[in-house]
Scaffold this motif. Structure first.
Motif, PDB file in Angstrom:
ATOM      1  N   VAL A  77    -120.304 -73.532  57.093  1.00  0.00           N
ATOM      2  CA  VAL A  77    -120.128 -74.284  55.848  1.00  0.00           C
ATOM      3  C   VAL A  77    -119.327 -75.522  56.218  1.00  0.00           C
ATOM      4  N   ALA A  78    -119.959 -76.689  56.092  1.00  0.00           N
ATOM      5  CA  ALA A  78    -119.321 -77.918  56.546  1.00  0.00           C
ATOM      6  C   ALA A  78    -118.375 -78.524  55.517  1.00  0.00           C
ATOM      7  N   ASN A  79    -118.365 -77.975  54.309  1.00  0.00           N
ATOM      8  CA  ASN A  79    -117.476 -78.494  53.267  1.00  0.00           C
ATOM      9  C   ASN A  79    -116.860 -77.300  52.545  1.00  0.00           C
ATOM     10  N   SER A  80    -116.056 -76.545  53.284  1.00  0.00           N
ATOM     11  CA  SER A  80    -115.564 -75.251  52.794  1.00  0.00           C
ATOM     12  C   SER A  80    -114.296 -75.353  51.965  1.00  0.00           C
ATOM     13  N   HIS A  81    -113.631 -76.518  51.996  1.00  0.00           N
ATOM     14  CA  HIS A  81    -112.376 -76.688  51.267  1.00  0.00           C
ATOM     15  C   HIS A  81    -112.487 -77.914  50.381  1.00  0.00           C
ATOM     16  N   ARG A  82    -112.107 -77.765  49.124  1.00  0.00           N
ATOM     17  CA  ARG A  82    -112.207 -78.858  48.155  1.00  0.00           C
ATOM     18  C   ARG A  82    -110.836 -79.166  47.579  1.00  0.00           C
ATOM     19  N   SER A  83    -110.677 -80.412  47.170  1.00  0.00           N
ATOM     20  CA  SER A  83    -109.428 -80.827  46.542  1.00  0.00           C
ATOM     21  C   SER A  83    -109.368 -80.290  45.119  1.00  0.00           C
ATOM     22  N   GLY A  84    -108.251 -79.628  44.782  1.00  0.00           N
ATOM     23  CA  GLY A  84    -108.087 -79.056  43.455  1.00  0.00           C
ATOM     24  C   GLY A  84    -107.335 -79.980  42.518  1.00  0.00           C
ATOM     25  N   ALA A  85    -107.123 -79.532  41.282  1.00  0.00           N
ATOM     26  CA  ALA A  85    -106.416 -80.330  40.284  1.00  0.00           C
ATOM     27  C   ALA A  85    -104.980 -80.594  40.704  1.00  0.00           C
ATOM     28  N   ASP A  86    -104.433 -79.714  41.558  1.00  0.00           N
ATOM     29  CA  ASP A  86    -103.060 -79.906  42.018  1.00  0.00           C
ATOM     30  C   ASP A  86    -102.964 -80.856  43.203  1.00  0.00           C
ATOM     31  N   GLY A  87    -104.113 -81.412  43.623  1.00  0.00           N
ATOM     32  CA  GLY A  87    -104.119 -82.341  44.731  1.00  0.00           C
ATOM     33  C   GLY A  87    -104.193 -81.668  46.090  1.00  0.00           C
ATOM     34  N   ARG A  88    -104.107 -80.347  46.120  1.00  0.00           N
ATOM     35  CA  ARG A  88    -104.174 -79.619  47.381  1.00  0.00           C
ATOM     36  C   ARG A  88    -105.612 -79.167  47.639  1.00  0.00           C
ATOM     37  N   HIS A  89    -105.911 -78.918  48.923  1.00  0.00           N
ATOM     38  CA  HIS A  89    -107.235 -78.444  49.281  1.00  0.00           C
ATOM     39  C   HIS A  89    -107.268 -76.919  49.243  1.00  0.00           C
ATOM     40  N   HIS A  90    -108.328 -76.379  48.636  1.00  0.00           N
ATOM     41  CA  HIS A  90    -108.459 -74.941  48.488  1.00  0.00           C
ATOM     42  C   HIS A  90    -109.800 -74.491  49.064  1.00  0.00           C
ATOM     43  N   LYS A  91    -109.801 -73.308  49.669  1.00  0.00           N
ATOM     44  CA  LYS A  91    -111.012 -72.755  50.263  1.00  0.00           C
ATOM     45  C   LYS A  91    -111.963 -72.280  49.174  1.00  0.00           C
ATOM     46  N   LEU A  92    -113.236 -72.596  49.347  1.00  0.00           N
ATOM     47  CA  LEU A  92    -114.249 -72.088  48.441  1.00  0.00           C
ATOM     48  C   LEU A  92    -114.372 -70.571  48.602  1.00  0.00           C
ATOM     49  N   ASP A  93    -114.993 -69.946  47.630  1.00  0.00           N
ATOM     50  CA  ASP A  93    -115.200 -68.498  47.695  1.00  0.00           C
ATOM     51  C   ASP A  93    -116.380 -68.223  48.623  1.00  0.00           C
ATOM     52  N   VAL A  94    -116.094 -68.289  49.922  1.00  0.00           N
ATOM     53  CA  VAL A  94    -117.121 -68.135  50.947  1.00  0.00           C
ATOM     54  C   VAL A  94    -116.691 -67.037  51.906  1.00  0.00           C
ATOM     55  N   ASN A  95    -117.597 -66.099  52.168  1.00  0.00           N
ATOM     56  CA  ASN A  95    -117.361 -65.035  53.130  1.00  0.00           C
ATOM     57  C   ASN A  95    -118.387 -65.181  54.247  1.00  0.00           C
ATOM     58  N   LEU A  96    -117.954 -65.673  55.405  1.00  0.00           N
ATOM     59  CA  LEU A  96    -118.889 -65.946  56.485  1.00  0.00           C
ATOM     60  C   LEU A  96    -119.565 -64.683  57.005  1.00  0.00           C
ATOM     61  N   ARG A  97    -118.841 -63.574  57.023  1.00  0.00           N
ATOM     62  CA  ARG A  97    -119.457 -62.330  57.505  1.00  0.00           C
ATOM     63  C   ARG A  97    -120.590 -61.893  56.574  1.00  0.00           C
ATOM     64  N   GLN A  98    -120.380 -62.054  55.279  1.00  0.00           N
ATOM     65  CA  GLN A  98    -121.451 -61.733  54.339  1.00  0.00           C
ATOM     66  C   GLN A  98    -122.615 -62.704  54.500  1.00  0.00           C
ATOM     67  N   MET A  99    -122.300 -63.989  54.720  1.00  0.00           N
ATOM     68  CA  MET A  99    -123.349 -64.973  54.953  1.00  0.00           C
ATOM     69  C   MET A  99    -124.173 -64.614  56.182  1.00  0.00           C
ATOM     70  N   PHE A 100    -123.477 -64.240  57.251  1.00  0.00           N
ATOM     71  CA  PHE A 100    -124.168 -63.886  58.492  1.00  0.00           C
ATOM     72  C   PHE A 100    -125.058 -62.666  58.280  1.00  0.00           C
ATOM     73  N   ALA A 101    -124.523 -61.647  57.594  1.00  0.00           N
ATOM     74  CA  ALA A 101    -125.312 -60.443  57.326  1.00  0.00           C
ATOM     75  C   ALA A 101    -126.540 -60.778  56.491  1.00  0.00           C
ATOM     76  N   SER A 102    -126.376 -61.653  55.490  1.00  0.00           N
ATOM     77  CA  SER A 102    -127.498 -62.055  54.654  1.00  0.00           C
ATOM     78  C   SER A 102    -128.538 -62.821  55.461  1.00  0.00           C
ATOM     79  N   PHE A 103    -128.069 -63.725  56.323  1.00  0.00           N
ATOM     80  CA  PHE A 103    -128.968 -64.503  57.180  1.00  0.00           C
ATOM     81  C   PHE A 103    -129.828 -63.576  58.038  1.00  0.00           C
ATOM     82  N   CYS A 104    -129.191 -62.571  58.629  1.00  0.00           N
ATOM     83  CA  CYS A 104    -129.899 -61.645  59.515  1.00  0.00           C
ATOM     84  C   CYS A 104    -130.779 -60.670  58.735  1.00  0.00           C
ATOM     85  N   GLU A 105    -130.629 -60.646  57.425  1.00  0.00           N
ATOM     86  CA  GLU A 105    -131.450 -59.767  56.598  1.00  0.00           C
ATOM     87  C   GLU A 105    -132.675 -60.489  56.066  1.00  0.00           C
ATOM     88  N   PHE A 106    -132.492 -61.728  55.532  1.00  0.00           N
ATOM     89  CA  PHE A 106    -133.637 -62.379  54.887  1.00  0.00           C
ATOM     90  C   PHE A 106    -134.462 -63.231  55.841  1.00  0.00           C
TER      91      PHE A 106
END
Length: 414
Positions: free
Chosen positions: A233-262
């Protein structure tokens, strides 16, 4: 390949002209270029070589160009798996093969070649050596560094320090140049050996699908029936209302498992293959953002400076390019003051920023996979569009125009 001599920290000299911290592509490229010119260079890394590095391992045309400048392209290609295409696969299964000068070589081998070339040029290597902090003179100029291994701490004075420590922010924080601790992106990969699929999977395949949003999956062929397979995920962290960067709700292990499934080739690769190691993740720093480029006595280069492209996640070629720019700036300013060196280097990086911005703009295809379907569908019917896509790979075309409103309209006129 003969092993690199990892000199212990106890042998560290008291001073050198240039200290390069980090022996990856950026640091080794800079160290070689400086040593070639007769500069007294000390190169340090926190890991003993050879060492692993989480990466897609793909060498696209800009990497080939940098390797040629460094005189190691033939040596790299003797060990790499060459390829002629990047395979772009959309959510509906459409595919277009984009031609280019390509290869795959695990970073364990690539970084070893680059580091050895720096040593052949005259640089001196010390590892493992952890960067603790900068040494500063009375005016606050960086004049060296404190390095450690276990309980042993050593100081080394240097005219210039080049920080090439990658995406992890600790060294940037310690050097006082970190502007954003969170990464731009994240990726995870493993190696699978499956010789039966070597003839079938010959391109660098990149896969988009709604189940991988806002990222993508890849399968890149190495030599001897081994494949680098991963998700990012090339854009995994976004700037929030507080001005800080926060990680998106991304689980790479789940992504990898899904990739290898579909994705059928990934599923077959895993089912009939042998894992060559665990799944490993790593952060990415993209778009030349997240750190200051310099401070008096210090230049930041490679992925520490954000040298990875946002859209493709490719960073090896640009890391070497920024390392060479840092070395050239130091060489051009050996008889000048700090400001001239810093101005030259920062101007060189700013000149690269418009292209990085275009790749950041093109990153929309990862968040909106239907765009990949559209581009692939049209490219299957348009030689001109395939040429434009090849131009993006070769950095002769604007990647942003493929995804702008104007670019989308043009797809129906190609």
């Amino acid at each position: 390949m003969s092993p690199i001599q990892n000199r212990p920290l106890t042998d560290l000299p008291e001073r050198c002209e240039v200290l390069v911290v980090g022996a990856g592509p950026a640091g080794s490229a800079a160290a070689q270029w400086l040593a070639r010119a007769g500069v007294d260079v000390v190169l340090v890394d926190q890991h003993r070589f050879p060492r692993d590095k989480v990466c897609g391992d793909g060498l696209i045309p800009d990497a080939h160009a940098a390797l040629a400048r460094l005189g190691v392209l033939d040596e790299v290609m003797d060990q790499a798996q060459p390829a002629q295409h990047v395979g772009c696969i959309g959510p509906r299964g459409g595919r277009v093969d984009v031609p280019g000068t390509l290869a795959v070589l695990p970073r364990r081998e690539l970084d070893q070649i680059l580091c050895r070339a720096a040593l052949r040029a005259g640089a001196k290597m010390f590892a493992p050596a952890h960067f603790e902090a900068t040494l500063n003179d009375a005016q606050g100029r960086v004049s060296g560094a404190t390095l450690s291994h276990g309980s042993d701490r050593r100081e080394i004075r240097a005219r210039w320090v080049l920080l090439a420590t990658g995406a992890v922010p600790q060294a940037l924080i310690a050097a006082g140049v970190c502007e954003r601790q969170t990464p731009s992106g994240i990726a995870m990969r493993t190696y699978i050996r499956n010789p039966a699929m070597a003839e079938r999977l010959r391109a660098l395949d990149v896969v988009w699908d709604r189940r991988l949003r806002p990222g993508y999956g890849w399968i890149f062929p190495c030599r001897d029936g081994v494949f680098n397979i991963g998700v990012g995920v090339a854009n995994s962290h976004r700037s929030g209302a507080d001005g800080r960067h926060h990680k998106l709700d991304v689980n790479l292990r789940q992504m990898f498992a899904s990739f290898c499934e579909f994705y059928e080739p990934a599923r077959e690769l895993l089912a009939g293959g042998e894992l060559q190691g665990p799944l490993k993740g790593a952060p990415l720093r993209c778009t030349l953002k997240g750190s200051a480029f310099s401070r008096p006595g210090l230049l930041v280069t490679g992925e520490a400076a954000g040298s990875t492209y946002s859209f493709t996640g490719e960073g090896i070629g640009k890391a070497m390019e920024t390392g060479l720019l840092a070395a050239e700036s130091v060489l051009a300013g050996r008889r000048a003051d700090d400001a001239a060196v810093r101005d030259r280097y920062e101007a060189a990086l700013r000149a690269l920023q418009p292209r990085f911005a275009l790749y950041e703009r093109a990153n929309g295809i990862n968040a909106h996979p239907w765009l990949a379907d559209l581009v692939i569908w049209r490219a299957q019917r348009s030689a001109r569009l395939r040429e434009r896509m090849s131009g993006v790979l070769n950095e002769t075309s604007n990647p942003g125009t493929l995804l702008s409103l104007k670019g989308v309209k043009r797809l129906f006129l190609e």
